[in-house]
Design a protein around this motif. Structure first.
Motif, PDB file in Angstrom:
ATOM      1  N   PRO A   1      -3.586  15.578 -20.052  1.00 39.57           N
ATOM      2  CA  PRO A   1      -4.421  15.440 -18.854  1.00 39.57           C
ATOM      3  C   PRO A   1      -4.626  16.783 -18.161  1.00 39.57           C
ATOM      4  O   PRO A   1      -3.839  17.704 -18.309  1.00 39.57           O
ATOM      5  CB  PRO A   1      -3.585  14.503 -17.977  1.00 39.57           C
ATOM      6  N   ILE A   2      -5.694  16.868 -17.408  1.00 37.25           N
ATOM      7  CA  ILE A   2      -5.844  17.998 -16.509  1.00 37.25           C
ATOM      8  C   ILE A   2      -5.098  17.666 -15.224  1.00 37.25           C
ATOM      9  O   ILE A   2      -4.673  16.525 -15.022  1.00 37.25           O
ATOM     10  CB  ILE A   2      -7.332  18.301 -16.233  1.00 37.25           C
ATOM     11  N   THR A   3      -4.923  18.633 -14.354  1.00 39.12           N
ATOM     12  CA  THR A   3      -4.104  18.428 -13.166  1.00 39.12           C
ATOM     13  C   THR A   3      -4.568  17.229 -12.355  1.00 39.12           C
ATOM     14  O   THR A   3      -3.752  16.436 -11.862  1.00 39.12           O
ATOM     15  CB  THR A   3      -4.127  19.686 -12.293  1.00 39.12           C
ATOM     16  N   SER A   4      -5.864  17.051 -12.236  1.00 38.62           N
ATOM     17  CA  SER A   4      -6.378  15.961 -11.396  1.00 38.62           C
ATOM     18  C   SER A   4      -6.193  14.587 -12.012  1.00 38.62           C
ATOM     19  O   SER A   4      -6.368  13.571 -11.326  1.00 38.62           O
ATOM     20  CB  SER A   4      -7.861  16.197 -11.096  1.00 38.62           C
ATOM     21  N   THR A   5      -5.844  14.495 -13.286  1.00 41.61           N
ATOM     22  CA  THR A   5      -5.688  13.196 -13.947  1.00 41.61           C
ATOM     23  C   THR A   5      -4.269  12.934 -14.415  1.00 41.61           C
ATOM     24  O   THR A   5      -4.018  11.954 -15.111  1.00 41.61           O
ATOM     25  CB  THR A   5      -6.643  13.074 -15.141  1.00 41.61           C
ATOM     26  N   ILE A   6      -3.317  13.776 -14.030  1.00 39.75           N
ATOM     27  CA  ILE A   6      -1.932  13.589 -14.466  1.00 39.75           C
ATOM     28  C   ILE A   6      -1.418  12.213 -14.083  1.00 39.75           C
ATOM     29  O   ILE A   6      -0.643  11.609 -14.808  1.00 39.75           O
ATOM     30  CB  ILE A   6      -1.041  14.696 -13.886  1.00 39.75           C
ATOM     31  N   ARG A   7      -1.864  11.690 -12.954  1.00 41.60           N
ATOM     32  CA  ARG A   7      -1.352  10.418 -12.455  1.00 41.60           C
ATOM     33  C   ARG A   7      -2.178   9.214 -12.926  1.00 41.60           C
ATOM     34  O   ARG A   7      -1.956   8.096 -12.486  1.00 41.60           O
ATOM     35  CB  ARG A   7      -1.316  10.456 -10.929  1.00 41.60           C
ATOM     36  N   THR A   8      -3.107   9.444 -13.812  1.00 48.85           N
ATOM     37  CA  THR A   8      -4.033   8.408 -14.276  1.00 48.85           C
ATOM     38  C   THR A   8      -3.612   7.886 -15.640  1.00 48.85           C
ATOM     39  O   THR A   8      -3.605   8.646 -16.610  1.00 48.85           O
ATOM     40  CB  THR A   8      -5.462   8.969 -14.365  1.00 48.85           C
ATOM     41  N   PRO A   9      -3.274   6.592 -15.761  1.00 46.57           N
ATOM     42  CA  PRO A   9      -2.848   6.066 -17.069  1.00 46.57           C
ATOM     43  C   PRO A   9      -3.866   6.307 -18.185  1.00 46.57           C
ATOM     44  O   PRO A   9      -3.482   6.569 -19.325  1.00 46.57           O
ATOM     45  CB  PRO A   9      -2.671   4.570 -16.793  1.00 46.57           C
ATOM     46  N   GLY A  10      -5.136   6.260 -17.857  1.00 48.44           N
ATOM     47  CA  GLY A  10      -6.168   6.440 -18.867  1.00 48.44           C
ATOM     48  C   GLY A  10      -6.215   7.823 -19.475  1.00 48.44           C
ATOM     49  O   GLY A  10      -6.882   8.026 -20.501  1.00 48.44           O
ATOM     50  N   ALA A  11      -5.502   8.786 -18.880  1.00 42.89           N
ATOM     51  CA  ALA A  11      -5.498  10.140 -19.411  1.00 42.89           C
ATOM     52  C   ALA A  11      -4.499  10.309 -20.552  1.00 42.89           C
ATOM     53  O   ALA A  11      -4.430  11.381 -21.157  1.00 42.89           O
ATOM     54  CB  ALA A  11      -5.185  11.132 -18.301  1.00 42.89           C
ATOM     55  N   TYR A  12      -3.738   9.273 -20.842  1.00 42.92           N
ATOM     56  CA  TYR A  12      -2.705   9.345 -21.876  1.00 42.92           C
ATOM     57  C   TYR A  12      -3.105   8.469 -23.052  1.00 42.92           C
ATOM     58  O   TYR A  12      -3.655   7.383 -22.864  1.00 42.92           O
ATOM     59  CB  TYR A  12      -1.355   8.904 -21.301  1.00 42.92           C
TER      60      TYR A  12
ATOM     61  N   ALA B   1       5.781  11.195  -8.162  1.00 38.58           N
ATOM     62  CA  ALA B   1       5.205  10.323  -7.151  1.00 38.58           C
ATOM     63  C   ALA B   1       5.999  10.485  -5.863  1.00 38.58           C
ATOM     64  O   ALA B   1       7.217  10.705  -5.898  1.00 38.58           O
ATOM     65  CB  ALA B   1       5.259   8.874  -7.623  1.00 38.58           C
ATOM     66  N   ASP B   2       5.339  10.369  -4.745  1.00 39.18           N
ATOM     67  CA  ASP B   2       6.019  10.518  -3.458  1.00 39.18           C
ATOM     68  C   ASP B   2       7.156   9.518  -3.313  1.00 39.18           C
ATOM     69  O   ASP B   2       8.183   9.818  -2.699  1.00 39.18           O
ATOM     70  CB  ASP B   2       5.026  10.334  -2.309  1.00 39.18           C
ATOM     71  N   SER B   3       7.000   8.339  -3.882  1.00 35.15           N
ATOM     72  CA  SER B   3       7.992   7.281  -3.723  1.00 35.15           C
ATOM     73  C   SER B   3       9.310   7.580  -4.434  1.00 35.15           C
ATOM     74  O   SER B   3      10.325   6.953  -4.134  1.00 35.15           O
ATOM     75  CB  SER B   3       7.429   5.948  -4.234  1.00 35.15           C
TER      76      SER B   3
ATOM     77  N   GLU C   1      -0.048  -3.008 -10.527  1.00 42.24           N
ATOM     78  CA  GLU C   1      -0.697  -2.152 -11.506  1.00 42.24           C
ATOM     79  C   GLU C   1       0.289  -1.083 -11.988  1.00 42.24           C
ATOM     80  O   GLU C   1       1.264  -0.757 -11.311  1.00 42.24           O
ATOM     81  CB  GLU C   1      -1.927  -1.492 -10.880  1.00 42.24           C
ATOM     82  N   ARG C   2      -0.012  -0.531 -13.150  1.00 45.92           N
ATOM     83  CA  ARG C   2       0.825   0.540 -13.672  1.00 45.92           C
ATOM     84  C   ARG C   2       0.657   1.773 -12.781  1.00 45.92           C
ATOM     85  O   ARG C   2      -0.468   2.154 -12.437  1.00 45.92           O
ATOM     86  CB  ARG C   2       0.418   0.871 -15.113  1.00 45.92           C
ATOM     87  N   GLU C   3       1.775   2.396 -12.401  1.00 42.51           N
ATOM     88  CA  GLU C   3       1.711   3.527 -11.507  1.00 42.51           C
ATOM     89  C   GLU C   3       2.495   4.708 -12.061  1.00 42.51           C
ATOM     90  O   GLU C   3       3.494   4.547 -12.764  1.00 42.51           O
ATOM     91  CB  GLU C   3       2.257   3.165 -10.113  1.00 42.51           C
ATOM     92  N   PHE C   4       2.020   5.883 -11.711  1.00 38.94           N
ATOM     93  CA  PHE C   4       2.645   7.130 -12.126  1.00 38.94           C
ATOM     94  C   PHE C   4       3.994   7.297 -11.451  1.00 38.94           C
ATOM     95  O   PHE C   4       4.160   6.970 -10.272  1.00 38.94           O
ATOM     96  CB  PHE C   4       1.718   8.289 -11.750  1.00 38.94           C
ATOM     97  N   VAL C   5       4.959   7.846 -12.204  1.00 38.50           N
ATOM     98  CA  VAL C   5       6.284   8.125 -11.658  1.00 38.50           C
ATOM     99  C   VAL C   5       6.563   9.631 -11.676  1.00 38.50           C
ATOM    100  O   VAL C   5       6.872  10.229 -10.652  1.00 38.50           O
ATOM    101  CB  VAL C   5       7.378   7.377 -12.436  1.00 38.50           C
ATOM    102  N   ALA C   6       6.481  10.237 -12.860  1.00 35.12           N
ATOM    103  CA  ALA C   6       6.817  11.651 -12.987  1.00 35.12           C
ATOM    104  C   ALA C   6       6.232  12.198 -14.287  1.00 35.12           C
ATOM    105  O   ALA C   6       5.987  11.438 -15.227  1.00 35.12           O
ATOM    106  CB  ALA C   6       8.328  11.855 -12.972  1.00 35.12           C
TER     107      ALA C   6
END
Length: 125
Positions: free
Chosen positions: A101-112, A61-63, A44-49
């Protein structure tokens, strides 16, 4: 509307570095969060930075923390992702995206709501 074009991807050996760029055309990036996501084979698409206000606020992202650095220049409408110490697990198509996005959705693809076409990064020996 803003359009995004990524560049800088390619093949690289483990331990190597790449610098991705995201160039925006159209309206300014001021006031928007610009993020990098990636999608590896079968994943799946994942958040990086992400960056907001030309780097005054960043998330990772921690990774990738400690290996990747995101930087941005809202005036020049460019965002970069410096990737060091690359690993085979970093192999993916990397996308930049713009949203509010708000802080809680920064890592969510749907927020963009605006995405580039992606650039392939392949880490292999």
């Amino acid at each position: 509307q803003v359009q995004l074009v990524e560049s800088g991807g390619g093949p690289v050996q483990p331990g190597g570095s790449l610098r991705l760029s995201c160039a925006a055309s159209g309206r300014t990036l001021r006031g928007y969060t610009v993020s990098w996501f990636r999608q590896g084979p079968g994943k799946e698409r994942e958040f990086v930075a992400s960056t907001f206000r030309s780097g005054s606020s960043t998330h990772y992202a921690d990774s990738v923390k400690g290996r990747f650095t995101i930087s941005g220049d809202a005036a020049r409408k460019t965002v970069h992702l410096q990737m060091n110490s690359l690993k085979p697990d970093d192999t993916a198509v990397y996308f930049c995206a713009v949203g509010r996005p708000i802080t809680s959705t920064i890592r969510t693809p749907g927020a963009y709501y605006t995405w580039g076409q992606g650039t392939q990064v392949t880490v292999s020996s």
